[in-house]
Enzyme design. Structure first.
Site, PDB file in Angstrom:
ATOM      1  CB  THR A 189      -0.872   0.028   1.272  1.00 18.79           C
ATOM      2  OG1 THR A 189       0.008   0.080   2.404  1.00 18.79           O
ATOM      3  CG2 THR A 189      -1.744  -1.205   1.380  1.00 18.79           C
ATOM      4  CD  GLU A 334      -5.314  -2.524   1.856  1.00 19.74           C
ATOM      5  OE1 GLU A 334      -5.579  -1.915   0.809  1.00 19.74           O
ATOM      6  OE2 GLU A 334      -4.802  -1.987   2.857  1.00 19.74           O
ATOM      7  CE  LYS A 442     -15.489  11.441  12.625  1.00 20.32           C
ATOM      8  NZ  LYS A 442     -14.313  10.652  12.861  1.00 20.32           N
ATOM      9  CD1 TRP A 447     -19.364  12.648  11.427  1.00 22.58           C
ATOM     10  CD2 TRP A 447     -19.181  10.892  10.046  1.00 22.58           C
ATOM     11  NE1 TRP A 447     -18.883  11.588  12.162  1.00 22.58           N
ATOM     12  CE2 TRP A 447     -18.774  10.497  11.342  1.00 22.58           C
ATOM     13  CE3 TRP A 447     -19.147   9.948   9.032  1.00 22.58           C
ATOM     14  CZ2 TRP A 447     -18.333   9.209  11.635  1.00 22.58           C
ATOM     15  CZ3 TRP A 447     -18.716   8.664   9.301  1.00 22.58           C
ATOM     16  CH2 TRP A 447     -18.308   8.296  10.606  1.00 22.58           C
TER      17      TRP A 447
HETATM   18  P1  ADP Z   1      -2.994   3.843  -3.058  1.00 24.17           P
HETATM   19  O1  ADP Z   1      -3.228   3.785  -4.524  1.00 24.17           O
HETATM   20  O2  ADP Z   1      -3.167   5.206  -2.482  1.00 24.17           O
HETATM   21  O3  ADP Z   1      -1.964   2.955  -2.554  1.00 24.17           O
HETATM   22  P2  ADP Z   1      -5.142   2.281  -2.951  1.00 24.17           P
HETATM   23  O4  ADP Z   1      -5.069   2.150  -4.405  1.00 24.17           O
HETATM   24  O5  ADP Z   1      -5.239   1.068  -2.140  1.00 24.17           O
HETATM   25  O6  ADP Z   1      -4.065   3.100  -2.384  1.00 24.17           O
HETATM   26  O7  ADP Z   1      -6.244   3.341  -2.596  1.00 24.17           O
HETATM   27  C1  ADP Z   1      -7.474   2.934  -2.193  1.00 24.17           C
HETATM   28  C2  ADP Z   1      -8.280   4.100  -1.780  1.00 24.17           C
HETATM   29  O8  ADP Z   1      -8.430   5.018  -2.865  1.00 24.17           O
HETATM   30  C3  ADP Z   1      -9.679   3.713  -1.429  1.00 24.17           C
HETATM   31  O9  ADP Z   1      -9.762   3.200  -0.135  1.00 24.17           O
HETATM   32  C4  ADP Z   1     -10.413   5.029  -1.605  1.00 24.17           C
HETATM   33  O10 ADP Z   1     -10.245   5.870  -0.500  1.00 24.17           O
HETATM   34  C5  ADP Z   1      -9.705   5.643  -2.774  1.00 24.17           C
HETATM   35  N1  ADP Z   1     -10.461   5.392  -4.001  1.00 24.17           N
HETATM   36  C6  ADP Z   1     -10.280   4.421  -4.905  1.00 24.17           C
HETATM   37  N2  ADP Z   1     -11.159   4.520  -5.915  1.00 24.17           N
HETATM   38  C7  ADP Z   1     -11.939   5.605  -5.646  1.00 24.17           C
HETATM   39  C8  ADP Z   1     -13.040   6.238  -6.297  1.00 24.17           C
HETATM   40  N3  ADP Z   1     -13.511   5.808  -7.456  1.00 24.17           N
HETATM   41  N4  ADP Z   1     -13.579   7.300  -5.700  1.00 24.17           N
HETATM   42  C9  ADP Z   1     -13.122   7.759  -4.516  1.00 24.17           C
HETATM   43  N5  ADP Z   1     -12.087   7.213  -3.868  1.00 24.17           N
HETATM   44  C10 ADP Z   1     -11.501   6.149  -4.415  1.00 24.17           C
END
Ligand code: ADP
Length: 549
Positions: A189, A334, A442, A447
């Site tokens: 991640t 994940e 918050k 929220w």
């Molecule tokens: P990174 O790319 O930052 O390592 P991830 O790919 O695992 O992490 O990122 C996942 C997170 O990206 C999700 O938990 C969410 O917060 C955000 N995310 C992914 N797709 C979308 C979407 N279509 N709209 C809003 N947020 C998104």
């Protein structure tokens, strides 16, 4: 009583074998560093992956060895994907946009014994060579002998050339069969909070995920499709597209390093791409290029956007000006990574105007095979009314159960994984992210969604990018603070940005202040780095109040 059907493990190599045998002539196209375009086929990719597996064997790579990659999307990276997993080793993709410190940490944590890197990352590896020397024995530069960069490694580490390695290897390797639960790939991640964590995919999870994303209500992949993943192969397996396109025998177009609007437009048109996938910032770059150059997209019909929320103007501009549907998906490392996709149900087919636009902003329905729910602070499931928002939980065969090298489970006793996202789910089952749980504001016990406020801000004609963060407030606990970056050549009048919120959100959602800044910080995957902004602006209202007194 057990069923009487054949037990054949779901292996990544079976996808490639299928593509080679049944779609052998389907194309694998790569934009190269030199500006040329390299053409090959799935049949040849499979043969070369076997050749590479032989070469890896000769280098001493064995089952479960982690092989790191630092590379852009191209045919060599694809060969490494399939050769490593196919021979029961583990393809560990590393995000070169992470800090050198994080990269060294990840390589050591994974215990990578070999690295396959693009020549452009040689200096990066040279800089951390001393720190990774305990694990890394071999560094292979993915180029031809003429393209080999100078690179000083530590004693005991050998430097090799990919094309030379391939030239010396036979292609008589046969893909072995083994347990489908064997690990196939590893991805960390981005570690926006704390150290990155490793997600270890299995052959089974990867193949099932490939089937799921190929479905008509997701990527709708066909043998006639031509797919260009802008999403990098160095992060969450380019959303699984290198596997799903092999499954369906689609043409795969790999863009290499140049992801600016002009380079993408050229490749999309030249290679007759039908669908392309990536994060919103890439599409904003493409949009700007198309508008300023007057170019059109000749064959692209759909763009999948994900990774962060799609601004409404993106969806509208591509639809109205270029006849391209921008479709919203959601996922995370994940989750292999795709979790939801916004495709219509019968009740949405007739939607028009504002209602249709509103619906397209949702992240979509859960892919079959997964399940999801939202819960309140006490763990109680919330209703699917499209209004109440709570923590989003998912479970299913391509959701991580624990992180690499950690003994504790990543989910609860019933297998629910807390995504860290806050969302609503409507009566039709469409999920909409309202925030990361850490980013939600918050205010007075209620929220406020930072994403909603950001989307409205970026629809303002003078605003290029926006971030809304929670700042401490003496009365309301937290209040939204809006940071905006002007579009080139534009000046932002904060009052006019605030006016654009009228009628779109409740009055108490309005940011208390608007700050115009030159730029905003981003994570290694191009998302807003909210942690840095929160650290910087957390006390903004308290300081401002003191100043006023
Ligand atoms: P990174 O790319 O930052 O390592 P991830 O790919 O695992 O992490 O990122 C996942 C997170 O990206 C999700 O938990 C969410 O917060 C955000 N995310 C992914 N797709 C979308 C979407 N279509 N709209 C809003 N947020 C998104």
């Amino acid at each position: 009583m057990l069923g009487l059907m054949q037990q054949q493990p779901l292996l990544v190599s079976t996808l490639l074998r299928h593509a080679a045998r049944h779609h052998g002539a389907a194309e694998v196209i790569s934009a190269t560093e030199a500006g040329a375009v390299h053409h090959t086929t799935w049949a040849d990719s499979e043969r070369r992956a076997r050749q590479l597996a032989r070469a890896l064997q000769a280098l001493g790579v064995r089952e479960a060895d982690r092989i790191g990659t630092l590379a852009w999307n191209d045919y060599r990276h694809l060969e490494v994907y399939y050769a490593t997993s196919g021979m029961q080793a583990i393809c560990h993709t590393i995000n070169p946009r992470l800090s050198p410190d994080d990269i060294a940490y990840i390589i050591n944590h994974a215990g990578d014994s070999a690295l396959f890197i693009d020549p452009g990352f040689a200096a990066l590896i040279g800089g951390i060579a001393a720190r990774i020397a305990d694990h890394v024995r071999t560094v292979v530069i993915m180029t031809d002998p003429a393209g080999m960069p100078a690179l000083d490694l530590r004693p005991g580490m050998r430097l090799l050339c990919y094309d030379q390695l391939m030239a010396e290897a036979d292609d008589d390797y046969a893909w072995p069969s083994f347990d489908e639960n064997t690990a196939s790939a590893l991805c960390y991640t981005s570690g926006t909070t704390g150290r990155p964590k490793g997600v270890l995919y299995s052959h089974r999870s990867t193949v099932i995920h490939a089937y799921a994303i190929a479905l008509p209500d997701v990527l709708d992949l066909r043998a006639t499709s031509r797919i260009l993943p802008v999403v990098p192969m160095f992060h969450v397996n380019a959303w699984g597209i290198p596997y799903a396109t092999a499954l369906t025998g689609s043409a795969l177009v790999l863009p290499g390093r140049h992801l600016d609007g002009a380079s993408l437009a050229r490749l999309l048109n030249q290679e007759r791409v039908t669908m392309t996938c990536g994060v919103p910032t890439v599409w904003l770059g493409l949009l700007q290029h198309l508008r300023s150059s007057g170019e059109k997209l000749a064959t692209v019909r759909r763009i999948m956007t994900g990774g962060s929320a799609a601004p409404p103007l993106l969806i509208e501009a591509f639809r109205d000006e270029f006849g391209v549907a921008v479709e919203h998906g959601w996922g995370m490392t994940e989750l292999s990574p795709v979790g939801t996709y916004n495709a219509a149900k019968p009740s949405q087919v007739g939607l028009t105007g504002e209602a249709a636009a509103r619906h397209m902003l949702k992240q979509g329905r859960v892919l079959p095979g997964l399940d999801m729910k939202i819960i309140d602070g006490d763990g109680h499931e919330l209703p699917w009314d499209g209004k109440q928002f709570g923590d989003l939980l998912v479970r299913g065969p391509w959701v991580c159960s624990s992180y690499f090298g950690e003994s504790e489970s990543a989910c609860d006793a019933d297998g629910w994984f807390a995504t860290g996202d806050v969302a609503t789910i409507d009566p039709d089952g469409y999920m909409e992210i309202t925030d990361r749980s850490k980013d939600v504001i918050k205010s007075g016990g209620e929220w406020i969604s930072s994403i909603t406020l950001e989307n409205i801000a970026v629809s303002h004609p003078d605003v290029a990018e926006a971030a809304v963060v929670a700042a401490r407030h003496p009365k309301w606990d937290e209040r939204p603070l809006l940071l905006v970056v002007p579009r080139p050549g534009h000046t932002i009048d904060p009052r006019s940005v605030l006016d654009s919120y009228r009628g779109l959100v409740a009055k108490w959602w309005l940011p208390d202040a608007v700050l115009v800044v030159d730029q905003l910080p981003h994570t290694a995957t191009g998302k807003l780095l909210k942690t840095a902004l929160r650290d910087r602006y957390r006390n903004y209202y308290q300081t401002a109040a003191t100043k006023e007194e």
